[in-house]
Write an enzyme that holds these catalytic residues in place. Structure first.
Site, PDB file in Angstrom:
ATOM      1  N   PRO A  93      51.801  12.684  33.321  1.00 29.03           N
ATOM      2  CA  PRO A  93      52.614  11.569  32.813  1.00 29.03           C
ATOM      3  C   PRO A  93      54.113  11.862  32.849  1.00 29.03           C
ATOM      4  O   PRO A  93      54.921  10.961  32.650  1.00 29.03           O
ATOM      5  CB  PRO A  93      52.099  11.370  31.382  1.00 29.03           C
ATOM      6  CG  PRO A  93      51.287  12.571  31.052  1.00 29.03           C
ATOM      7  CD  PRO A  93      50.903  13.249  32.320  1.00 29.03           C
ATOM      8  N   GLU A 120      46.796  20.023  27.807  1.00 27.00           N
ATOM      9  CA  GLU A 120      48.157  19.522  27.592  1.00 27.00           C
ATOM     10  C   GLU A 120      48.990  19.535  28.867  1.00 27.00           C
ATOM     11  O   GLU A 120      49.958  18.821  28.991  1.00 27.00           O
ATOM     12  CB  GLU A 120      48.867  20.341  26.513  1.00 27.00           C
ATOM     13  CG  GLU A 120      48.366  20.056  25.115  1.00 27.00           C
ATOM     14  CD  GLU A 120      48.369  18.569  24.796  1.00 27.00           C
ATOM     15  OE1 GLU A 120      49.459  17.975  24.746  1.00 27.00           O
ATOM     16  OE2 GLU A 120      47.276  17.999  24.622  1.00 27.00           O
ATOM     17  N   ARG A 158      43.456   2.513  52.081  1.00 28.02           N
ATOM     18  CA  ARG A 158      43.453   1.162  52.650  1.00 28.02           C
ATOM     19  C   ARG A 158      44.569   0.962  53.675  1.00 28.02           C
ATOM     20  O   ARG A 158      44.522   0.042  54.482  1.00 28.02           O
ATOM     21  CB  ARG A 158      43.505   0.082  51.552  1.00 28.02           C
ATOM     22  CG  ARG A 158      44.729   0.100  50.704  1.00 28.02           C
ATOM     23  CD  ARG A 158      44.638  -0.899  49.570  1.00 28.02           C
ATOM     24  NE  ARG A 158      44.798  -2.285  49.991  1.00 28.02           N
ATOM     25  CZ  ARG A 158      45.956  -2.865  50.276  1.00 28.02           C
ATOM     26  NH1 ARG A 158      47.093  -2.184  50.201  1.00 28.02           N
ATOM     27  NH2 ARG A 158      46.005  -4.129  50.637  1.00 28.02           N
ATOM     28  N   ASP A 173      51.393  -7.736  51.264  1.00 24.65           N
ATOM     29  CA  ASP A 173      50.987  -7.201  49.963  1.00 24.65           C
ATOM     30  C   ASP A 173      52.129  -7.293  48.963  1.00 24.65           C
ATOM     31  O   ASP A 173      53.288  -7.129  49.326  1.00 24.65           O
ATOM     32  CB  ASP A 173      50.639  -5.705  50.064  1.00 24.65           C
ATOM     33  CG  ASP A 173      49.259  -5.465  50.629  1.00 24.65           C
ATOM     34  OD1 ASP A 173      48.507  -6.438  50.790  1.00 24.65           O
ATOM     35  OD2 ASP A 173      48.949  -4.296  50.895  1.00 24.65           O
TER      36      ASP A 173
HETATM   37  N1  ADE Z   1      47.548  12.697  33.613  1.00 25.82           N
HETATM   38  C1  ADE Z   1      47.531  12.204  32.354  1.00 25.82           C
HETATM   39  N2  ADE Z   1      48.134  11.012  32.294  1.00 25.82           N
HETATM   40  C2  ADE Z   1      48.546  10.723  33.563  1.00 25.82           C
HETATM   41  C3  ADE Z   1      49.236   9.641  34.143  1.00 25.82           C
HETATM   42  N3  ADE Z   1      49.640   8.594  33.442  1.00 25.82           N
HETATM   43  N4  ADE Z   1      49.500   9.693  35.462  1.00 25.82           N
HETATM   44  C4  ADE Z   1      49.124  10.759  36.192  1.00 25.82           C
HETATM   45  N5  ADE Z   1      48.464  11.805  35.693  1.00 25.82           N
HETATM   46  C5  ADE Z   1      48.174  11.794  34.390  1.00 25.82           C
END
Ligand code: ADE
Length: 240
Positions: A93, A120, A158, A173
């Site tokens: 994230p 984590e 794709r 697209d």
């Molecule tokens: N791992 C945990 N959350 C994630 C996310 N939002 N995007 C990519 N990998 C992740």
């Protein structure tokens, strides 16, 4: 050699998972892309096969050990005896947001090495030393990178040659044009009293095209003001 993904994961059984079905599944059978998985735990060195440890400085959760992940990554790099030029992606994230431009670049290359974390996170030193590109699929927290890898693969596959019928089908697209796509309708024209727009039945191609462009712009402006502003800037129009 088709487009090739190598996935490093503690749950390699999650692959190809849903990508065995539909468009990607057929393309996999036709050898338009291929996949291999590496079990990260195979690179643990102690008798308990430990892959993680507590975070330095304290705090919740566990961190994947740099030595274990580095050994797993090095095994991939050494596998063919030739330099592996594929980008290495670490799903997190904290990464840059995945978008269609990134997907297009990936699809144009030879493949990707995809690192899926759990816990984590992964010790930052292995991210830096192995030049992992951190990628996020959105502003929410998944339990691990596997679903992010599957999502990214779905978007890439794709676009590969021969996977989708018509080239036009991705030129229009959403995001290729900078706008969301226009809404779609099919028969019947009158569905329980809900009428499809008349213009789509007019047979007038220029009018249909104008209507679709107008709808794409109106929907983008309303739903995605961020994309709308970018679109206007690209067109050299002032923002309103
Ligand atoms: N791992 C945990 N959350 C994630 C996310 N939002 N995007 C990519 N990998 C992740």
């Amino acid at each position: 050699m088709p487009w090739h993904a190598t996935i490093l994961s503690l749950f390699p059984g999650m692959f190809p998972g849903p990508l065995e079905h539909s468009l990607a599944g057929r393309a996999l059978k036709e050898n338009r892309w291929s996949l291999d998985t590496v079990q990260i735990r195979d690179f643990a060195t102690d008798k308990h096969r430990t892959v993680d440890d507590t975070p330095l400085g304290g705090g919740a959760g566990m961190v994947i050990k740099p030595d274990v992940m580095a050994a797993a990554l090095d095994s991939v790099a050494d596998a063919t005896g030739q330099p592996d030029v594929r980008p290495r992606i670490y799903f997190s994230p904290r990464g840059r947001l995945l978008d269609q431009a990134f997907v297009r670049d990936l699809a144009a290359g030879p493949g990707a090495v995809m690192v899926c974390g759990r816990y984590e996170g992964l010790d930052q030193r292995v991210i830096d030393s192995h030049k992992l590109v951190e990628v996020s699929i959105g502003d929410y927290i998944l339990a691990g990178g596997e679903m992010a890898a599957l999502t990214t693969l779905d978007a890439v596959i794709r676009l590969l040659d021969g996977v989708m019928g018509k080239v036009e089908s991705h030129e229009n697209d959403s995001f290729e044009t900078g706008l969301l796509e226009h809404p779609h309708y099919t028969q019947p024209r009158d569905w329980n009293g809900h009428l499809a727009p008349d213009v789509l039945l007019s047979g007038h191609h220029a009018q249909i095209s104008d209507w679709r462009q107008m709808m794409a712009e109106a929907d983008t402006k309303e739903r995605r003001p961020d994309l709308w502003q970018k679109y206007l800037q690209k067109q050299g129009k002032s923002t309103d």
